[in-house]
Design an enzyme around this catalytic site. Structure first.
Site: not given
Length: 347
Positions: A339, A234, A157
């Site tokens: 994130e 998320s 990510r």
């Protein structure tokens, strides 16, 4: 340019104070606008789909450049999408044309240009495995060029483009499967739902339909009427614990949950990946926490999503994120990493 635009209108969390907004509907306009603002020393905030941003209630003290170039070129075994193209529309176009490869990334909100920045991934597929090249504007030199995947420092990510103002993504090129078959299925839940074994392929259109069904069941497909989707997806990444700390983390989990608990983990280079959603729920933060009436809550469908129930502020969402992260750290000795990119918000 438009003055005093609430940035909440441009993000999927639907929070964020005012800023001047410059709308760029073409790559030429985007390049010219960023160059002009940089030359004048004016702070720039790049926004496309707004699905990975938590922006302060005070807004942004500069110009928010809205990336809205949305051209898509489809070949036999490749696709080039301009940065502002809606990502799910890009995936849908590739699948409708009988091409495979992108289907596991269906339903992810945001723009095509954001996908390499954070190495978007879902259901066993990451952008890094599909990417051919990225067209970038170097903000220091003004140069426009295509960058190869090896230059982008992809990780879980993340990439060298994330948390950096050095370059602007203008377009992205992906490799496709000309026969219409999906990428090899690498996520057990999806493979089981399709009656397949991990590593097998299925028609891309079938995989896309199942991915959309699974994501919708978890509140991960945008729906204005469903506050569980007023989120940044998320909020925390699945933590990777280095090998030298794995046993102490397992001991902390056992101390709170019992020695016989089954902990979902995956081996990765240099360590073990734990499930952030599992840790959050076992730390006492159930779906819907802290309960009905709270303006900022965990999704009622998925503990990894922090949601705006209609009137939340950025600070209220940040407070919830801090509470969850602290609770997981105290119980399990794991520090969760957010994130989304934060703008004027401290977590």
């Amino acid at each position: 340019m438009r003055a005093a635009v609430p940035l909440a209108e441009l993000t999927t969390l639907r929070v964020g104070g005012p800023a001047i907004v410059a709308d760029c509907a073409s790559t030429e306009a985007l390049v010219a606008t960023v160059r002009a603002l940089d030359a004048a020393g004016i702070p720039v905030l790049l926004i496309a789909g707004g699905s990975n941003l938590l922006i302060s209630d005070a807004g942004f003290p500069g110009v928010a450049v809205r990336i809205a170039n949305d051209g898509v070129e489809l070949g036999d075994d490749f696709l080039i999408a301009e940065a502002g193209a809606n990502w799910d529309a890009v995936v849908a176009k590739s699948v409708a044309a009988g091409r495979g490869g992108l289907e596991c990334l269906s339903g992810i909100p945001g723009s095509a240009g954001a996908t390499p920045v954070q190495n978007v991934g879902a259901y066993g597929v990451e952008v890094a495995s599909l990417l051919r090249r990225v067209r970038l504007l170097d903000r220091a030199s003004g140069e426009i060029r295509w960058a190869e995947p090896a230059e982008l420092g992809f990780g879980y990510r993340t990439s060298v483009l994330k948390h950096s103002d050095a370059a602007v993504v203008l377009a992205v090129e992906f490799a496709l499967r000309a026969d219409g078959s999906s990428a090899p299925l690498g996520y057990r839940e999806l493979a089981v739902a399709l009656g397949a074994q991990e590593g097998e392929s299925r028609p891309a259109e079938l995989v896309r339909a199942e991915v959309l069904r699974l994501r919708a069941s978890k509140g991960m497909v945008l729906d204005a009427a469903d506050h569980d989707t007023w989120s940044a997806g998320s909020f925390f990444t699945n933590p990777i614990v280095p090998d030298n700390r794995v046993e102490s983390v397992r001991a902390a989990i056992a101390a709170h949950l019992g020695a016989d608990v089954t902990v979902p983990t995956w081996p990765v280079a240099g360590g073990v990946k734990f499930s952030a959603g599992w840790l959050i729920e076992r730390a006492g933060f159930a779906k819907g926490f802290p309960g009905t009436g709270a303006p900022a809550r965990l999704s009622t469908k998925h503990t990894l999503a922090l949601t705006n129930r209609g009137a939340a502020t950025a600070e209220q969402l940040a407070e919830l994120a801090r509470e969850v992260r602290q609770g997981v750290a105290e119980r399990f000795e794991i520090h969760l990493e957010p994130e989304p990119v934060t703008v004027g918000v401290a977590l």
